[in-house]
Design a protein around this motif. Structure first.
Motif, mmCIF file in Angstrom:
data_model
loop_
_atom_site.group_PDB
_atom_site.id
_atom_site.type_symbol
_atom_site.label_atom_id
_atom_site.label_comp_id
_atom_site.label_asym_id
_atom_site.label_seq_id
_atom_site.Cartn_x
_atom_site.Cartn_y
_atom_site.Cartn_z
ATOM 1 N N HIS A 57 -29.609 43.346 38.219
ATOM 2 C CA HIS A 57 -29.685 41.885 38.148
ATOM 3 C C HIS A 57 -28.474 41.255 38.823
ATOM 4 O O HIS A 57 -27.368 41.251 38.278
ATOM 5 C CB HIS A 57 -29.805 41.405 36.702
ATOM 6 C CG HIS A 57 -29.975 39.924 36.586
ATOM 7 N ND1 HIS A 57 -31.088 39.272 37.052
ATOM 8 C CD2 HIS A 57 -29.172 38.953 36.085
ATOM 9 C CE1 HIS A 57 -30.962 37.972 36.842
ATOM 10 N NE2 HIS A 57 -29.805 37.746 36.256
ATOM 11 N N HIS A 59 -27.248 37.907 41.757
ATOM 12 C CA HIS A 59 -27.581 36.722 42.563
ATOM 13 C C HIS A 59 -26.556 36.748 43.691
ATOM 14 O O HIS A 59 -25.536 36.057 43.622
ATOM 15 C CB HIS A 59 -27.432 35.438 41.759
ATOM 16 C CG HIS A 59 -28.238 35.378 40.490
ATOM 17 N ND1 HIS A 59 -29.524 34.894 40.452
ATOM 18 C CD2 HIS A 59 -27.934 35.740 39.215
ATOM 19 C CE1 HIS A 59 -29.981 34.942 39.200
ATOM 20 N NE2 HIS A 59 -29.035 35.458 38.429
ATOM 21 N N HIS A 204 -35.064 35.550 33.701
ATOM 22 C CA HIS A 204 -34.045 35.442 32.650
ATOM 23 C C HIS A 204 -34.772 35.207 31.329
ATOM 24 O O HIS A 204 -35.644 34.343 31.263
ATOM 25 C CB HIS A 204 -33.115 34.254 32.915
ATOM 26 C CG HIS A 204 -32.315 34.390 34.169
ATOM 27 N ND1 HIS A 204 -32.664 33.789 35.347
ATOM 28 C CD2 HIS A 204 -31.174 35.076 34.417
ATOM 29 C CE1 HIS A 204 -31.769 34.088 36.275
ATOM 30 N NE2 HIS A 204 -30.855 34.869 35.745
ATOM 31 N N HIS A 258 -31.087 39.966 30.432
ATOM 32 C CA HIS A 258 -30.289 39.585 29.255
ATOM 33 C C HIS A 258 -30.894 40.088 27.936
ATOM 34 O O HIS A 258 -30.315 40.954 27.294
ATOM 35 C CB HIS A 258 -29.986 38.081 29.207
ATOM 36 C CG HIS A 258 -29.297 37.603 30.442
ATOM 37 N ND1 HIS A 258 -28.007 37.967 30.749
ATOM 38 C CD2 HIS A 258 -29.722 36.851 31.486
ATOM 39 C CE1 HIS A 258 -27.664 37.444 31.913
ATOM 40 N NE2 HIS A 258 -28.689 36.763 32.393
ATOM 41 N N ASP A 309 -25.219 40.474 36.971
ATOM 42 C CA ASP A 309 -25.489 39.043 37.090
ATOM 43 C C ASP A 309 -24.648 38.530 38.267
ATOM 44 O O ASP A 309 -24.054 39.314 38.991
ATOM 45 C CB ASP A 309 -25.184 38.306 35.773
ATOM 46 C CG ASP A 309 -26.102 37.098 35.567
ATOM 47 O OD1 ASP A 309 -26.755 36.683 36.537
ATOM 48 O OD2 ASP A 309 -26.163 36.589 34.440
HETATM 49 ZN ZN LIG Z 1 -29.018 35.824 36.274
#
Ligand SMILES: [Zn+2]
Length: 435
Positions: A57, A59, A204, A258, A309
């Motif tokens: 995960h 970005h 998410h 998450h 993340d």
């Molecule tokens: Zn995220």
């Protein structure tokens, strides 16, 4: 067989023979050298040759926001991030930001990412430029039920375009952003679209207290913000996981990032539907969202991998660090997770999360040659009584000395191969000034 072999990666602990894009032999140094006698051997000595690490995960496009959003509450954090992305960064800035993030990843031994991106085209190009494997999930937003058709049409058009740049290494997926940014009818349509198009899904889920209040009770910050925009929301009065099941999203066997606010029934639902979990312990802690029940996910047999993340909430893209933090956090909560559990989660677990377990995440004959060579010679790693423990408890991505994706060396001799990192560094500085 030996004539096909292009290289043997060897260390004190074992050797891996690579031919073209694949692993063709795994064993002790002697065994592999005898089996492939004509092959070049590179001996890394006191080092571990690991399956490439998987960051489930990320970005990457947000790499330019590292350190930009410190100590904001979650809503202010999201807002500042979204505005910066929409108003201050050009498509080329997004590409530079994602490419810099991809360089950071391969420098840390990461060979495969699950990347959620608003500008997915730029992220796909970044992965290609650096030579990373991954799935880039095009994000979709839309809390307003009146705009569902329009938003879904936009998403479908983007996916059609992204399909055109897919390669063996870089695939496309979809990511409805979160329960509070995408309304129920849009989630239903995206789920149907993903099933029809056989697109992997990332979302998410069950991340914050505010999200829980929003879904269970229809109140809290997210509900207030929607009301202020004149957008109607009727809470389903369920947990996020049960809500996602209700709208059909779990039928896509999504990767859920998450999963902090989950109870035992939710964990059973995740397992029974074949959904997967991207465990992001550092982001969860830094944003103050809490601790996900990592040990319970493992115990339930759920596919779970680690995710950094974005570096806006972490601040590094380093799966070995993530693994160490996950083990320590579990133990602080009285759950015994071992270094081997963490290594498996960082590699094969991550591959399962992205449905790539037949290709990557393992050192076995026939698998793709995705490798990370972890030096064990740093002062902080000596003495090394147990390599798995040294890898997890005493190492970080900064100890990686070589990264190989599909047989190609993408990080060697301290450099990301084929990438002008100095130009990127200068561009990152420019973007920083602009932000
Ligand atoms: Zn995220």
């Amino acid at each position: 067989m030996s004539s096909e072999v292009s290289k043997i990666y060897s260390s004190y602990y074992g050797a891996v023979a690579v031919s073209g894009t694949r692993i063709v032999g795994v064993g002790s140094h002697t065994e592999i050298v005898n089996r492939f006698p004509k092959c070049d051997v590179e001996d890394f000595g006191e080092a571990l040759i690991l399956p490439g690490l998987v960051n489930t995960h990320t970005h990457l496009e947000l790499t330019a926001m590292r350190g930009y959003l410190e100590d904001e509450d979650f809503f202010a954090w999201l807002r500042k991030l979204t505005l910066a992305r929409l108003e201050k960064m050009t498509p080329d800035d997004m590409r530079v930001s994602a490419t810099w993030g991809a360089c950071e990843a391969v420098r840390a031994g990461i060979t495969c990412v699950g990347d959620a991106s608003d500008s997915a085209m730029m992220s796909m190009l970044a992965l290609k430029d650096v030579g990373l494997r991954g799935v880039v999930f095009q994000e979709s937003f839309g809390p307003d039920p009146r705009l569902v058709q329009q938003n879904c049409a936009t998403l479908e058009a983007k996916i059609a375009e992204l399909r055109g740049v897919e390669t063996e290494l870089v695939r496309v997926g979809v990511s409805p952003h979160a329960p509070y940014t995408v309304c129920g009818p849009q989630l239903e349509l995206i789920a149907r679209f993903a099933r029809d198009e056989q697109l992997p899904v990332m979302m998410h889920a069950a991340e914050s207290r505010d999200e829980e209040l929003f879904v269970r009770e229809g109140c809290g910050t997210f509900a207030e913000k929607l009301a202020a925009r004149g957008i109607e929301w009727t809470a389903p009065q369920l947990s996020t996981i049960q809500y996602l099941k209700h709208v059909g999203l779990l039928e896509t066997q999504p990767l859920l990032a998450h999963c902090i606010r989950v109870d035992d029934a939710d964990i059973e639902t995740i397992r029974d539907t074949g959904a997967k979990v991207a465990h992001c312990p550092k982001s969860n802690a830094k944003l103050g969202h809490g601790r996900a029940p990592f040990a319970k996910f493992l115990e339930a047999g759920i596919a779970v991998g680690f995710g950094s993340d974005s570096v806006a909430s972490n601040n590094t893209c380093d799966i070995l660090e993530e693994a160490r933090f996950a083990v320590l956090l579990s133990r602080a909560g009285d759950c015994l997770v071992t270094a081997s559990d963490a290594l498996r989660t960082a590699t094969l677990g991550g591959a399962r999360c992205l449905d790539l377990q037949s290709q990557t995440g393992v050192l076995s004959e026939g698998a793709q040659a995705d490798l990370a060579v972890l030096s064990l010679t740093g002062p902080h790693q000596i003495p090394n009584h147990d390599p798995a423990a040294t890898a997890i408890f005493a190492s970080s991505g900064r100890d990686v000395i070589a990264t190989v994706v599909a047989g190609r060396e993408v990080f060697r001799e301290g450099r990301v191969v084929g990438v002008d990192e100095e130009r990127l560094r200068a561009r990152m500085q420019e973007i920083k000034e602009k932000l």
